[in-house]
Design a protein around this motif. Structure first.
Motif, mmCIF file in Angstrom:
data_model
loop_
_atom_site.group_PDB
_atom_site.id
_atom_site.type_symbol
_atom_site.label_atom_id
_atom_site.label_comp_id
_atom_site.label_asym_id
_atom_site.label_seq_id
_atom_site.Cartn_x
_atom_site.Cartn_y
_atom_site.Cartn_z
ATOM 1 N N ASP A 178 136.266 -12.106 75.720
ATOM 2 C CA ASP A 178 136.100 -11.132 76.807
ATOM 3 C C ASP A 178 136.279 -11.804 78.160
ATOM 4 O OD1 ASP A 178 135.597 -8.945 75.179
ATOM 5 O OD2 ASP A 178 133.426 -9.210 75.233
ATOM 6 N N SER A 179 135.664 -12.977 78.328
ATOM 7 C CA SER A 179 135.774 -13.669 79.612
ATOM 8 C C SER A 179 135.537 -15.157 79.430
ATOM 9 C CB SER A 179 134.767 -13.111 80.614
ATOM 10 O OG SER A 179 133.449 -13.448 80.234
ATOM 11 N N LEU A 210 138.664 -12.293 83.190
ATOM 12 C CA LEU A 210 138.359 -11.261 82.196
ATOM 13 C C LEU A 210 139.633 -10.973 81.418
ATOM 14 C CD1 LEU A 210 136.290 -8.819 84.424
ATOM 15 C CD2 LEU A 210 135.419 -10.408 82.717
ATOM 16 N N GLU A 239 143.069 -6.702 76.035
ATOM 17 C CA GLU A 239 143.493 -6.773 74.631
ATOM 18 C C GLU A 239 144.865 -7.435 74.519
ATOM 19 O OE1 GLU A 239 144.489 -3.598 71.103
ATOM 20 O OE2 GLU A 239 142.816 -3.157 72.436
ATOM 21 N N ASN A 274 144.530 -11.182 74.961
ATOM 22 C CA ASN A 274 143.993 -11.761 73.724
ATOM 23 C C ASN A 274 145.085 -11.882 72.671
ATOM 24 O OD1 ASN A 274 141.234 -12.569 73.732
ATOM 25 N ND2 ASN A 274 140.655 -10.445 74.057
ATOM 26 N N GLY A 289 132.273 -13.193 74.491
ATOM 27 C CA GLY A 289 133.103 -12.281 73.716
ATOM 28 C C GLY A 289 132.355 -11.714 72.532
ATOM 29 N N LYS A 290 133.112 -11.268 71.552
ATOM 30 C CA LYS A 290 132.557 -10.715 70.317
ATOM 31 C C LYS A 290 132.810 -11.702 69.192
ATOM 32 C CE LYS A 290 131.395 -6.625 71.902
ATOM 33 N NZ LYS A 290 130.045 -6.177 71.975
ATOM 34 N N ASP A 346 127.645 -9.778 70.109
ATOM 35 C CA ASP A 346 127.905 -10.443 71.383
ATOM 36 C C ASP A 346 127.748 -11.942 71.193
ATOM 37 O OD1 ASP A 346 128.398 -8.079 72.688
ATOM 38 O OD2 ASP A 346 126.347 -7.860 73.417
#
Length: 177
Positions: free
Chosen positions: A80-81, A95, A98, A101, A130-131, A137
């Motif tokens: 995510d960042s 940031l 998609e 990524n 991120g995930k 998280d």
């Protein structure tokens, strides 16, 4: 009848005139378009040279530090960042979308930071958010102390999947120049 024949003759004359005009225009425009293309190439080369010169002036080799980011596979982590700190001062953050990524997963490398750093030891810290596995998280950091000398320093922040424990791994690698 005579009117129709006259109109057809006029159309034929107009078509021949357009064909001749197009041939003349093409003959005269060809050297001009080649000159324009040569000018475009010269402008692009000049722009490239100016950008390289600007970068060399702004970031001389003896103080330059460049940090890149790469991701391998991305099966266990979605970025995510990222926040980059040098000596506890945030120097870069980003940031990710998609598409970014996807580009990183396909082997892309992002230049996250370029700047001037004094010679000596510096602590580099990268905080990744991120995930993680199971869409939880995830926030992890990687830290490294680097010694900056008179040569440019290039570092790579790496995010890799560790299949042994099914978790992402984060580290910093120094590139040999």
């Amino acid at each position: 009848m005579c009117l129709a024949a006259g109109a057809a003759f006029a159309q034929d004359e107009a078509a021949e005139g357009e064909t001749e005009q197009a041939a003349v225009t093409e003959a005269t425009a060809s050297p001009l378009s080649e000159d324009i293309e040569d000018l475009k190439k010269a402008a692009l080369e000049l722009n490239r040279d100016l950008l390289i010169l600007e970068e060399e002036l702004l970031f001389p080799a003896n103080t330059q530090m460049v940090v890149f980011l790469s991701m391998d596979v991305g099966q266990f982590f979605t970025l995510d960042s990222v926040k980059l700190k040098i000596d506890d001062q945030v120097v870069a953050s980003h940031l990710y979308t998609e598409r970014e990524n996807d580009a990183l997963i396909r082997g892309g490398i992002q230049r996250l930071y370029i700047g001037n750093v004094k010679t000596g030891d510096h602590e580099i810290t990268a905080v990744f958010t991120g995930k993680g596995p199971d869409s939880r998280d995830y926030k992890r950091a990687a830290t490294m102390v680097v010694e900056k000398d008179d040569d440019p320093k290039m570092l790579e922040l790496r995010i890799r999947d560790a299949t042994s424990n099914m978790q992402p791994e984060f580290d910093i690698k120094e590139w040999e120049l």
